[in-house]
Design a protein around this motif. Structure first.
Motif, mmCIF file in Angstrom:
data_model
loop_
_atom_site.group_PDB
_atom_site.id
_atom_site.type_symbol
_atom_site.label_atom_id
_atom_site.label_comp_id
_atom_site.label_asym_id
_atom_site.label_seq_id
_atom_site.Cartn_x
_atom_site.Cartn_y
_atom_site.Cartn_z
ATOM 1 N N UNK A 1 -5.638 11.685 -9.599
ATOM 2 C CA UNK A 1 -4.479 12.170 -8.845
ATOM 3 C C UNK A 1 -4.562 11.858 -7.356
ATOM 4 N N UNK A 2 -5.759 11.725 -6.813
ATOM 5 C CA UNK A 2 -5.891 11.404 -5.390
ATOM 6 C C UNK A 2 -5.334 10.015 -5.091
ATOM 7 N N UNK B 1 2.629 20.957 -4.660
ATOM 8 C CA UNK B 1 3.707 20.583 -5.586
ATOM 9 C C UNK B 1 3.346 19.294 -6.335
ATOM 10 N N UNK B 2 2.775 18.333 -5.612
ATOM 11 C CA UNK B 2 2.374 17.085 -6.261
ATOM 12 C C UNK B 2 1.321 17.360 -7.333
ATOM 13 N N UNK B 3 0.310 18.156 -7.004
ATOM 14 C CA UNK B 3 -0.764 18.424 -7.968
ATOM 15 C C UNK B 3 -0.259 19.202 -9.180
ATOM 16 N N UNK B 4 0.692 20.113 -8.978
ATOM 17 C CA UNK B 4 1.299 20.814 -10.113
ATOM 18 C C UNK B 4 2.046 19.833 -11.002
ATOM 19 N N UNK B 5 2.775 18.901 -10.386
ATOM 20 C CA UNK B 5 3.508 17.910 -11.185
ATOM 21 C C UNK B 5 2.550 16.973 -11.907
#
Length: 144
Positions: A11-12, A37-41
């Motif tokens: 994800x990074x 929000x990005x990490x949740x998505x």
């Protein structure tokens, strides 16, 4: 070279690439990057790393509803943009959506993004536009 997708595990990488590619659009609109929000998505979407041969060159992120595949992100490193890799990615995404028996493929893109020309060349049409954010659709129903 042949473009392939591999299940996303970094994800990074995806966040950095997306944030870098979208920075100008976000700055123009006063949008602040939301890491949480990005990490949740990341946990909610199907995430794929794009490879050109053995080299990781991008990320594709998808989500789904009953009859629709949503292309949430198609991000490529700047060195490979404009070299046909995006076209190959869209072909892979279309094939994936057909395998899922989706009837349409939907994406959103900022009006000034040059990728709109690519999407239109692949058969996407504009469904709506709000504040220069364009929703585009490719009908797959006749292809199932």
């Amino acid at each position: 070279m042949k473009v392939t997708f591999v299940r996303g595990t970094d994800p990074s990488f995806a966040e950095h690439l997306t944030k870098t590619n979208m920075a100008g659009y976000y700055q123009t609109r006063g949008i602040v990057w939301e890491r949480h929000q990005f990490l949740c998505s990341w946990d909610e979407f199907d995430n794929y790393e794009v490879y050109n041969g053995q080299i990781r060159v991008g990320v594709v992120r998808l989500s789904y509803s009953e009859h629709t595949t949503y292309l949430r992100d198609l991000q490529l490193v700047s060195d490979v943009q404009g070299k046909g890799i995006g076209t190959q990615c869209l072909d892979i995404v279309r094939h994936h959506a057909l395998k899922r028996k989706s009837q349409r493929l939907v994406l959103r893109v900022f009006r000034e993004n040059p990728a709109i020309k690519l999407y239109e060349s692949k058969g996407f049409t504009t469904r709506s536009e709000v504040n220069r954010l364009v929703e585009m659709e490719l009908s797959l129903a006749s292809n199932n």
